[in-house]
Design a protein around this motif. Structure first.
Motif, PDB file in Angstrom:
ATOM      1  N   GLU A   1      -8.320  -1.486  -4.349  1.00 34.86           N
ATOM      2  CA  GLU A   1      -9.480  -2.095  -3.687  1.00 34.86           C
ATOM      3  C   GLU A   1     -10.742  -1.287  -3.969  1.00 34.86           C
ATOM      4  N   MET A   2     -10.635   0.041  -3.916  1.00 35.56           N
ATOM      5  CA  MET A   2     -11.795   0.884  -4.198  1.00 35.56           C
ATOM      6  C   MET A   2     -12.347   0.596  -5.581  1.00 35.56           C
TER       7      MET A   2
ATOM      8  N   ASN B   1       0.844  -1.178   0.000  1.00 37.41           N
ATOM      9  CA  ASN B   1       0.000   0.000   0.000  1.00 37.41           C
ATOM     10  C   ASN B   1       0.888   1.241   0.000  1.00 37.41           C
TER      11      ASN B   1
ATOM     12  N   GLU C   1      -5.150   0.608  -1.477  1.00 40.45           N
ATOM     13  CA  GLU C   1      -6.466   1.178  -1.188  1.00 40.45           C
ATOM     14  C   GLU C   1      -7.162   1.620  -2.473  1.00 40.45           C
TER      15      GLU C   1
ATOM     16  N   MET D   1      -4.793   8.162  -1.611  1.00 45.74           N
ATOM     17  CA  MET D   1      -4.932   6.736  -1.333  1.00 45.74           C
ATOM     18  C   MET D   1      -3.635   6.008  -1.666  1.00 45.74           C
TER      19      MET D   1
END
Length: 226
Positions: A191-192, A3, A188, A184
């Protein structure tokens, strides 16, 4: 994929394919465009491939490449495929984000053709981001329509390099409109998009089912990650 820090709109590789079919499972590459943006340096490369099969008239009408042209001027299909995958992997190694409009199609094509292509770096899909961030806007969301909505100049729709440039410009505009996207981490952000794509496709599947239509071609996975 860790991430790591979020999307940097000054460092991206925008990618687009024109193919022989709208169905990823049977599509072969006709043109592959790779527009690398790294700060002030912009390098655009477009490969013309001989797909090794007849290009259907329906596909030729969309992108303008006929079977005769591809055979006369195109490079061997597998060479173009290899160069495309190499450029994408190199961009990820260099810390760039891959921009792909409707990534579920183009990346599925690469996966089908190579048998082992996986997403090992960040992907930003302006089409999916638009559907997540502006869910209730009415109207079509083709690249042409979205270019008009975001006030982006699309030089020549369905010409691979023009499409790739337009997608990069839309992505840049989206980050300006929704700055939280740039904040982000890569995980993240991915994933969004994956969750948002799944939800929108499930909505579409239920709509088709309610109309008594076939839902077997509705893909809910975005995109493939290792």
């Amino acid at each position: 994929m860790t991430n790591s820090p979020g999307f940097d709109a000054s460092r991206m590789l925008s990618f687009d394919l024109e193919t022989t079919s709208k169905f990823p499972a049977e599509a072969r590459i006709v043109t592959s465009a790779l527009v690398r943006i790294d700060g002030r340096e912009v390098n655009a490369v477009e490969h013309l491939a001989d797909p090794g099969v007849e290009i259907p008239e329906e596909a030729s009408r969309i992108h303008g490449i006929t079977t005769d042209k591809a055979r006369a001027e195109g490079r061997p299909h597998d060479e173009v495929l290899a160069d495309t995958v190499t450029a994408i992997r190199q961009a990820w190694e260099d810390g760039l984000t891959l921009i792909v409009f409707n990534a579920s199609y183009d990346l599925s094509v690469l996966r089908k053709l190579t048998g082992d292509f996986t997403v090992t770096g960040p992907v930003f899909d302006p089409f999916v981001v638009d559907k997540i961030k502006d869910r209730y806007r009415k109207g079509r969301r083709t690249l042409t329509d979205m270019s008009q909505h975001y006030n982006i100049k699309l030089e020549n729709a369905h010409e691979a390099t023009s499409d790739a440039l337009a997608a990069a410009r839309i992505a840049w505009k989206q980050v300006k409109m929704w700055p939280e996207l740039a904040e982000m981490g890569h995980g993240e952000l991915m994933e969004m998009q994956a969750v948002g794509y799944y939800e929108r496709q499930e909505d579409f599947r239920r709509y088709l089912a309610g109309q008594g239509k076939d839902t077997s071609d509705v893909n809910t996975a975005w995109p493939m990650q290792s």
